[in-house]
Structure formats: C-alpha cells, structure tokens
Design an enzyme around this catalytic site. Structure first.
Site, PDB file in Angstrom:
ATOM      1  N   GLU A  50      -8.757  -8.507   6.319  1.00  0.00           N
ATOM      2  CA  GLU A  50      -7.436  -7.874   6.469  1.00  0.00           C
ATOM      3  C   GLU A  50      -7.357  -7.033   7.742  1.00  0.00           C
ATOM      4  O   GLU A  50      -6.340  -7.037   8.432  1.00  0.00           O
ATOM      5  CB  GLU A  50      -7.111  -7.000   5.249  1.00  0.00           C
ATOM      6  CG  GLU A  50      -6.737  -7.764   3.977  1.00  0.00           C
ATOM      7  CD  GLU A  50      -5.359  -8.425   4.029  1.00  0.00           C
ATOM      8  OE1 GLU A  50      -4.638  -8.281   5.024  1.00  0.00           O
ATOM      9  OE2 GLU A  50      -5.021  -9.109   3.044  1.00  0.00           O
ATOM     10  N   ASN A  61       5.273  -8.175   9.183  1.00  0.00           N
ATOM     11  CA  ASN A  61       5.472  -9.432   8.461  1.00  0.00           C
ATOM     12  C   ASN A  61       6.834 -10.029   8.775  1.00  0.00           C
ATOM     13  O   ASN A  61       7.731  -9.329   9.225  1.00  0.00           O
ATOM     14  CB  ASN A  61       5.353  -9.192   6.951  1.00  0.00           C
ATOM     15  CG  ASN A  61       4.006  -8.607   6.576  1.00  0.00           C
ATOM     16  OD1 ASN A  61       2.970  -9.113   6.976  1.00  0.00           O
ATOM     17  ND2 ASN A  61       4.031  -7.519   5.822  1.00  0.00           N
ATOM     18  N   ASP A  63       9.076 -10.900   6.756  1.00  0.00           N
ATOM     19  CA  ASP A  63      10.141 -10.353   5.911  1.00  0.00           C
ATOM     20  C   ASP A  63      10.527  -8.928   6.340  1.00  0.00           C
ATOM     21  O   ASP A  63      11.222  -8.225   5.611  1.00  0.00           O
ATOM     22  CB  ASP A  63       9.741 -10.382   4.435  1.00  0.00           C
ATOM     23  CG  ASP A  63       8.635  -9.371   4.095  1.00  0.00           C
ATOM     24  OD1 ASP A  63       8.086  -8.732   5.026  1.00  0.00           O
ATOM     25  OD2 ASP A  63       8.328  -9.223   2.906  1.00  0.00           O
ATOM     26  N   SER A  65       8.754  -6.323   6.505  1.00  0.00           N
ATOM     27  CA  SER A  65       7.870  -5.267   5.995  1.00  0.00           C
ATOM     28  C   SER A  65       6.661  -5.180   6.926  1.00  0.00           C
ATOM     29  O   SER A  65       6.491  -6.013   7.811  1.00  0.00           O
ATOM     30  CB  SER A  65       7.432  -5.577   4.559  1.00  0.00           C
ATOM     31  OG  SER A  65       6.590  -6.720   4.532  1.00  0.00           O
ATOM     32  N   ASP A  67       2.309  -4.099   7.129  1.00  0.00           N
ATOM     33  CA  ASP A  67       1.060  -3.836   6.419  1.00  0.00           C
ATOM     34  C   ASP A  67       0.263  -2.779   7.174  1.00  0.00           C
ATOM     35  O   ASP A  67       0.132  -2.866   8.400  1.00  0.00           O
ATOM     36  CB  ASP A  67       0.223  -5.118   6.300  1.00  0.00           C
ATOM     37  CG  ASP A  67       0.894  -6.169   5.433  1.00  0.00           C
ATOM     38  OD1 ASP A  67       1.709  -5.805   4.572  1.00  0.00           O
ATOM     39  OD2 ASP A  67       0.595  -7.362   5.625  1.00  0.00           O
ATOM     40  N   ASN A  74       1.178  -2.965   1.914  1.00  0.00           N
ATOM     41  CA  ASN A  74       2.523  -3.372   2.312  1.00  0.00           C
ATOM     42  C   ASN A  74       3.598  -2.307   2.068  1.00  0.00           C
ATOM     43  O   ASN A  74       3.642  -1.677   1.012  1.00  0.00           O
ATOM     44  CB  ASN A  74       2.892  -4.660   1.557  1.00  0.00           C
ATOM     45  CG  ASN A  74       4.219  -5.217   1.997  1.00  0.00           C
ATOM     46  OD1 ASN A  74       5.249  -4.964   1.386  1.00  0.00           O
ATOM     47  ND2 ASN A  74       4.211  -5.977   3.076  1.00  0.00           N
TER      48      ASN A  74
END
Ligand SMILES: *[C@@H]1O[C@H](CO)[C@@H](O)[C@H](O)[C@H]1NC(C)=O
Ligand SMILES: *[C@@H]1O[C@H](CO)[C@@H](O)[C@H](O)[C@H]1NC(C)=O
Length: 143
Positions: A50, A61, A63, A65, A67, A74
């Site tokens: 990650e 991301n 969408d 959002s 991280d 998120n």
C-alpha cells in the site's frame, strides 16, 4: 478553517519511512499480530504494497476520494479531509494518518478490519498477499 487545516498538515509534516522489521516489531507491540485473525506477516505485506512503509503516502482515487498514510486509509469511509463527503468511521482528520506517530493509523486500521469485509477491504492485500506465502515479510525480524 483553511488555516486550521493547513496547520494540521504542517504539524503532521514529519514523515517517516519504516524499515521492514522495525515496522513489524511496532505492529506486534500494538497488538496487530492476529488482530481479527490477520497475521503479522499479512499486515506487513499489506502495508509494503500500500505505502512501502511510508507514513506520508497520499494517493488519489478515480472516485475523487484519497488514500492516506502507511495503511492508505480512504477518505470516503474512514477519515475527514474536508474534500470528500465522508462517513469518517475513525472520527479523525485524514492528516492524522500522515504523521510519524502511527498510533492513530494503527487504531484506524483496527477499526477498518473490524468491518465485515475485514482485511479484504485493502486492494493491495487482495492483489499481493491473499493466498500467498507471506512469511518472507517478517523473515529475519526475530518475531
Ligand atoms: C514518502 O512519501 C512521500 C510522499 O509521497 C515522498 O515525497 C517521499 O519521497 C517518500 N519517501 C521515500 C523514502 O520513498
Ligand atoms: C469534516 O471536517 C470539516 C472541517 O472541520 C467539518 O466542517 C465537517 O463537518 C467534517 N465532516 C464530517 C463528516 O465529519
């Protein structure tokens, strides 16, 4: 409010990149080995893929959002970055996930894994750790 957010980011600016075994020891000391049935090696594998153990990792991301941090938590579900509409399940500003004090990030990861999807909430875990022999991630750490 903008200046407060800026201040939070500046205060938390001291990033930290962990060495693998150092991170594994800290996770173990934080009660992560076996937490919700997830072995220490799986946590190390997940965070390797990650964030490469980098507390200042930030990724956007599709969408819209974002991280945050060593666990890439998120902003739509778990923290508030004031950009994404959020459920803020961990009740924290996302900036708290980027500091060199990883207690907040670890507590939030525990909250995430308590959800029904568990460890499978993490895409990198599904992609790189699930069903794999992950023992090498804690090999040589004396754990
Ligand atoms: C950690 O992540 C930050 C933000 O992406 C980056 O600037 C920094 O170079 C990374 N550190 C290492 C050692 O990769
Ligand atoms: C997120 O933080 C902003 C700024 O502090 C606040 O106005 C907003 O209500 C927060 N949103 C949630 C869902 O907690």
């Amino acid at each position: 409010m903008k200046s407060l957010v800026l201040l939070l980011f500046v205060a938390g600016a001291s990033a930290r990149v962990f060495e693998r075994c150092q991170w594994a020891r800290l996770l173990k000391a934080s009660g992560m080995d076996g937490y919700r049935g997830v072995s220490l090696a799986n946590w190390v594998c997940l965070t390797k893929h990650e964030s490469n153990f980098n507390t200042s990792s930030v990724n956007h991301n599709r969408d819209k959002s974002t991280d945050y941090g060593i666990f890439q938590i998120n902003s739509r579900w778990w923290c508030n970055d004031t950009q994404t509409p959020t459920a803020n399940g961990c009740s924290i500003p996302c900036s708290a996930l980027l500091t060199d004090n990883v207690d907040t990030a670890i507590n939030c990861a525990k909250r995430v894994v308590r959800d029904p999807s568990g460890i499978a909430a993490w895409v990198a875990w599904r992609k790189y750790c699930k069903g794999q022999d992950v023992s090498s991630y804690i090999q040589g750490c004396g754990l």
